[in-house]
Scaffold this motif. Sequence first.
Motif, PDB file in Angstrom:
ATOM      1  N   GLY A  38      37.039 -11.853  56.983  1.00 23.24           N
ATOM      2  CA  GLY A  38      36.076 -12.320  55.988  1.00 23.24           C
ATOM      3  C   GLY A  38      36.627 -13.014  54.757  1.00 23.24           C
ATOM      4  N   ALA A  39      37.963 -13.022  54.549  1.00 18.47           N
ATOM      5  CA  ALA A  39      38.499 -13.721  53.369  1.00 18.47           C
ATOM      6  C   ALA A  39      38.506 -15.208  53.677  1.00 18.47           C
ATOM      7  N   LYS A  40      37.394 -15.884  53.468  1.00 19.03           N
ATOM      8  CA  LYS A  40      37.250 -17.227  54.040  1.00 19.03           C
ATOM      9  C   LYS A  40      38.088 -18.289  53.326  1.00 19.03           C
ATOM     10  N   VAL A  41      38.933 -17.852  52.392  1.00 20.68           N
ATOM     11  CA  VAL A  41      39.775 -18.791  51.664  1.00 20.68           C
ATOM     12  C   VAL A  41      40.692 -19.589  52.597  1.00 20.68           C
ATOM     13  N   GLU A  69      44.915 -10.980  59.365  1.00 19.35           N
ATOM     14  CA  GLU A  69      43.895  -9.922  59.353  1.00 19.35           C
ATOM     15  C   GLU A  69      42.839 -10.212  58.295  1.00 19.35           C
ATOM     16  N   MET A  70      43.277 -10.678  57.126  1.00 19.93           N
ATOM     17  CA  MET A  70      42.302 -10.944  56.060  1.00 19.93           C
ATOM     18  C   MET A  70      41.378 -12.091  56.456  1.00 19.93           C
ATOM     19  N   ALA A  71      41.949 -13.147  57.020  1.00 16.40           N
ATOM     20  CA  ALA A  71      41.121 -14.299  57.402  1.00 16.40           C
ATOM     21  C   ALA A  71      40.170 -13.911  58.532  1.00 16.40           C
ATOM     22  N   MET A 108      48.984 -31.790  51.425  1.00 14.00           N
ATOM     23  CA  MET A 108      48.141 -31.189  50.383  1.00 14.00           C
ATOM     24  C   MET A 108      46.696 -31.254  50.848  1.00 14.00           C
ATOM     25  N   LYS A 109      46.027 -30.098  50.916  1.00 19.08           N
ATOM     26  CA  LYS A 109      44.638 -30.067  51.377  1.00 19.08           C
ATOM     27  C   LYS A 109      43.695 -29.699  50.230  1.00 19.08           C
ATOM     28  N   PHE A 110      42.605 -30.449  50.097  1.00 20.84           N
ATOM     29  CA  PHE A 110      41.629 -30.193  49.041  1.00 20.84           C
ATOM     30  C   PHE A 110      40.290 -29.819  49.646  1.00 20.84           C
ATOM     31  N   GLY A 111      39.746 -28.671  49.242  1.00 18.50           N
ATOM     32  CA  GLY A 111      38.474 -28.179  49.776  1.00 18.50           C
ATOM     33  C   GLY A 111      37.280 -28.886  49.141  1.00 18.50           C
ATOM     34  N   GLY A 112      36.088 -28.548  49.631  1.00 18.44           N
ATOM     35  CA  GLY A 112      34.863 -29.235  49.234  1.00 18.44           C
ATOM     36  C   GLY A 112      34.590 -29.236  47.733  1.00 18.44           C
ATOM     37  N   THR A 113      34.803 -28.106  47.058  1.00 18.87           N
ATOM     38  CA  THR A 113      34.530 -28.062  45.618  1.00 18.87           C
ATOM     39  C   THR A 113      35.489 -28.960  44.852  1.00 18.87           C
ATOM     40  N   TYR A 125      44.659 -26.508  48.243  1.00 15.47           N
ATOM     41  CA  TYR A 125      44.036 -26.500  46.913  1.00 15.47           C
ATOM     42  C   TYR A 125      42.576 -26.115  47.054  1.00 15.47           C
ATOM     43  N   THR A 126      42.140 -25.121  46.246  1.00 16.86           N
ATOM     44  CA  THR A 126      40.779 -24.620  46.405  1.00 16.86           C
ATOM     45  C   THR A 126      40.169 -24.252  45.055  1.00 16.86           C
ATOM     46  N   ASP A 127      39.002 -23.580  45.091  1.00 18.28           N
ATOM     47  CA  ASP A 127      38.297 -23.294  43.841  1.00 18.28           C
ATOM     48  C   ASP A 127      38.636 -21.936  43.251  1.00 18.28           C
ATOM     49  N   VAL A 128      39.580 -21.214  43.842  1.00 16.23           N
ATOM     50  CA  VAL A 128      40.089 -19.971  43.240  1.00 16.23           C
ATOM     51  C   VAL A 128      41.599 -20.127  43.091  1.00 16.23           C
ATOM     52  N   ASP A 129      42.224 -19.206  42.337  1.00 20.36           N
ATOM     53  CA  ASP A 129      43.644 -19.379  42.011  1.00 20.36           C
ATOM     54  C   ASP A 129      44.601 -18.971  43.134  1.00 20.36           C
ATOM     55  N   GLY A 130      44.068 -18.455  44.219  1.00 18.18           N
ATOM     56  CA  GLY A 130      44.951 -18.023  45.304  1.00 18.18           C
ATOM     57  C   GLY A 130      44.199 -17.044  46.179  1.00 18.18           C
ATOM     58  N   VAL A 131      44.953 -16.227  46.915  1.00 14.39           N
ATOM     59  CA  VAL A 131      44.336 -15.184  47.728  1.00 14.39           C
ATOM     60  C   VAL A 131      44.284 -13.919  46.878  1.00 14.39           C
ATOM     61  N   PHE A 132      43.139 -13.329  46.774  1.00 13.24           N
ATOM     62  CA  PHE A 132      42.943 -12.167  45.901  1.00 13.24           C
ATOM     63  C   PHE A 132      42.849 -10.880  46.709  1.00 13.24           C
ATOM     64  N   THR A 133      42.992  -9.758  45.986  1.00 14.00           N
ATOM     65  CA  THR A 133      42.917  -8.440  46.620  1.00 14.00           C
ATOM     66  C   THR A 133      41.519  -8.147  47.163  1.00 14.00           C
ATOM     67  N   ALA A 134      40.529  -8.915  46.757  1.00 14.01           N
ATOM     68  CA  ALA A 134      39.173  -8.867  47.331  1.00 14.01           C
ATOM     69  C   ALA A 134      38.523 -10.179  46.917  1.00 14.01           C
ATOM     70  N   ASP A 135      37.383 -10.500  47.492  1.00 13.70           N
ATOM     71  CA  ASP A 135      36.696 -11.730  47.087  1.00 13.70           C
ATOM     72  C   ASP A 135      36.386 -11.645  45.595  1.00 13.70           C
ATOM     73  N   PRO A 136      36.989 -12.537  44.778  1.00  7.71           N
ATOM     74  CA  PRO A 136      36.788 -12.435  43.331  1.00  7.71           C
ATOM     75  C   PRO A 136      35.327 -12.604  42.917  1.00  7.71           C
ATOM     76  N   ARG A 137      34.499 -13.155  43.807  1.00  5.15           N
ATOM     77  CA  ARG A 137      33.073 -13.263  43.473  1.00  5.15           C
ATOM     78  C   ARG A 137      32.350 -11.924  43.596  1.00  5.15           C
ATOM     79  N   VAL A 138      32.964 -10.989  44.320  1.00  3.48           N
ATOM     80  CA  VAL A 138      32.331  -9.673  44.511  1.00  3.48           C
ATOM     81  C   VAL A 138      33.001  -8.625  43.632  1.00  3.48           C
TER      82      VAL A 138
HETATM   83  P1  ADP Z   1      37.392 -24.607  50.129  1.00  4.26           P
HETATM   84  O1  ADP Z   1      36.105 -25.350  50.016  1.00  4.26           O
HETATM   85  O2  ADP Z   1      38.391 -24.988  49.085  1.00  4.26           O
HETATM   86  O3  ADP Z   1      37.960 -24.643  51.509  1.00  4.26           O
HETATM   87  P2  ADP Z   1      36.302 -21.979  50.607  1.00  4.26           P
HETATM   88  O4  ADP Z   1      34.949 -21.811  50.035  1.00  4.26           O
HETATM   89  O5  ADP Z   1      36.427 -22.224  52.052  1.00  4.26           O
HETATM   90  O6  ADP Z   1      37.049 -23.110  49.776  1.00  4.26           O
HETATM   91  O7  ADP Z   1      37.209 -20.708  50.256  1.00  4.26           O
HETATM   92  C1  ADP Z   1      37.350 -20.280  48.927  1.00  4.26           C
HETATM   93  C2  ADP Z   1      36.409 -19.108  48.679  1.00  4.26           C
HETATM   94  O8  ADP Z   1      36.812 -17.988  49.431  1.00  4.26           O
HETATM   95  C3  ADP Z   1      36.456 -18.608  47.238  1.00  4.26           C
HETATM   96  O9  ADP Z   1      35.569 -19.314  46.427  1.00  4.26           O
HETATM   97  C4  ADP Z   1      36.116 -17.124  47.371  1.00  4.26           C
HETATM   98  O10 ADP Z   1      34.801 -16.817  46.972  1.00  4.26           O
HETATM   99  C5  ADP Z   1      36.231 -16.846  48.853  1.00  4.26           C
HETATM  100  N1  ADP Z   1      37.050 -15.650  49.137  1.00  4.26           N
HETATM  101  C6  ADP Z   1      36.679 -14.606  49.913  1.00  4.26           C
HETATM  102  N2  ADP Z   1      37.619 -13.663  49.934  1.00  4.26           N
HETATM  103  C7  ADP Z   1      38.641 -14.114  49.158  1.00  4.26           C
HETATM  104  C8  ADP Z   1      39.914 -13.566  48.794  1.00  4.26           C
HETATM  105  N3  ADP Z   1      40.340 -12.377  49.241  1.00  4.26           N
HETATM  106  N4  ADP Z   1      40.712 -14.305  47.976  1.00  4.26           N
HETATM  107  C9  ADP Z   1      40.306 -15.516  47.520  1.00  4.26           C
HETATM  108  N5  ADP Z   1      39.105 -16.074  47.835  1.00  4.26           N
HETATM  109  C10 ADP Z   1      38.278 -15.390  48.644  1.00  4.26           C
END
Ligand code: ADP
Length: 418
Positions: A227-230, A222-224, A26-31, A192-205
């Motif tokens: 730019g999908a830095k999740v 490809e997503m990683a 189980m991995k927990f990110g910074g937030t 484990y991270t601060d969003v609910d999963g991998v989204f169809t685009a960055d949910p912040r945008v």
């Molecule tokens: P952690 O600190 O848990 O490793 P990161 O900040 O590295 O978390 O990654 C989570 C962030 O990735 C989210 O807060 C979100 O803004 C960003 N992100 C970018 N693209 C996506 C995507 N397609 N799906 C989910 N998160 C995304």
Amino acid sequence: MSETTFEPVPAVEPAEPPAAAGTLVMKFGGTSVADPEKIRRVASRLVEAKRAGNRVVAVVSAMGQHTDELVSLAYEVSPQPKPRELDMLISVGERISCALVAMAIADLGLDAISLTGSQAGIVTDTVHGKAKIVEVRAHRIHEALDSDRIVLVAGFQGVSTEYDITTLGRGGSDTTAVALAAALGADACEIYTDVDGVFTADPRVVPGARKLHAASYEEMLEMAASGAKVLQLRSVEFARNHGVRLHVRSTFTDEEGTWIREEDARMLEKAMISGVTHTLEEAVYTVAEASPADLFETLAEDSVNVDTIIQIGSEIVFSAPLEDRTETVAALERLGARWSARDDLGKVSIVGAGMKSHPGVAALTFSTLRDVGAEPRYVSTSPIKIAFYLAHDEVEPAVKALHDAFDLASPEAERQHA
Ligand code: ADP
Ligand code: ASP
Ligand code: MG
């Protein structure tokens, strides 16, 4: 045209026979570990997983923005910190958080032990700042699990074959977790991270972005990479090469997140596009009259992570992360070629396994860009991706328009399996 290439991943031989089923990484990110209260919550989550009968290995990131703060501190002291010392410094963030989680677990009545990357047997090459794991010697983790402890491993770091502390590149705790899951024979690795999963685009945008229920390793690569830095790119490479299923989910709820695993037919049927990704963190270089072999050899010597490569006549255009800027410039100067760089472009990518069998994706992509007045440059493709560069201010409007055009805010985009 060019393709994103992914580097091979070394074999990870378990030091012992794979552990019995029931090992959970189980991995927990910074937030997720940003303050004492959150650390205690992570500890209870780990205790719960242990009481449910699992052998629990947890990987934690540094608290909140601690890594950024340590990097800034280094640059306040020195304009060009030595890479070895920088690694020594920034690896500290993860040691702090994993020791704190171990203390909180003890208060809940269970036995836990925190280990640095080096103590956990994570052996890397000698490239400071973006070291690659070459071996995992997991016997110490096995011993601790056998004595009924929860094991905390400091993410993002290892010890090099020359006995120096190394770090694995930003976001590298993901890779620590997946490498351990592979080495320990864990069934799955939970991120484990601060969003609910991998989204169809960055949910912040894109506020209407949907959580994907599943994505294939190839799509996630490809997503990683775009730019999908999740998830850190290398963690996905590891997962694919070792067949580790990843579950990306929220630290703050019990809901199912996104499963990353082998492609299956349902992923292709539901929606042809899995997501629109973007990054503003690349520079685009143009090099005149250089031999491609010499150019890329020189860049490789300096460990520059080259992404898109396009040759136009005698000119070579390539992109590389902004954080590799110093190494890239040093390599180009050594080569003695004429070159220029720009960092006013961002990259937008459309990714989806269904693209292979659905015509018209390129047509819809480029007509959408035309409609929002964005001018794509340096287009590159793979079987499941179309990527292009845009001026920085065109990036967000283009991501939103493409998300709409491909109907990614609709329930079908989620690939619900129920
Ligand atoms: P952690 O600190 O848990 O490793 P990161 O900040 O590295 O978390 O990654 C989570 C962030 O990735 C989210 O807060 C979100 O803004 C960003 N992100 C970018 N693209 C996506 C995507 N397609 N799906 C989910 N998160 C995304
Ligand atoms: N703390 C490191 C970083 O900020 C590693 C990680 O979070 O995965 O990049
Ligand atoms: Mg991360």
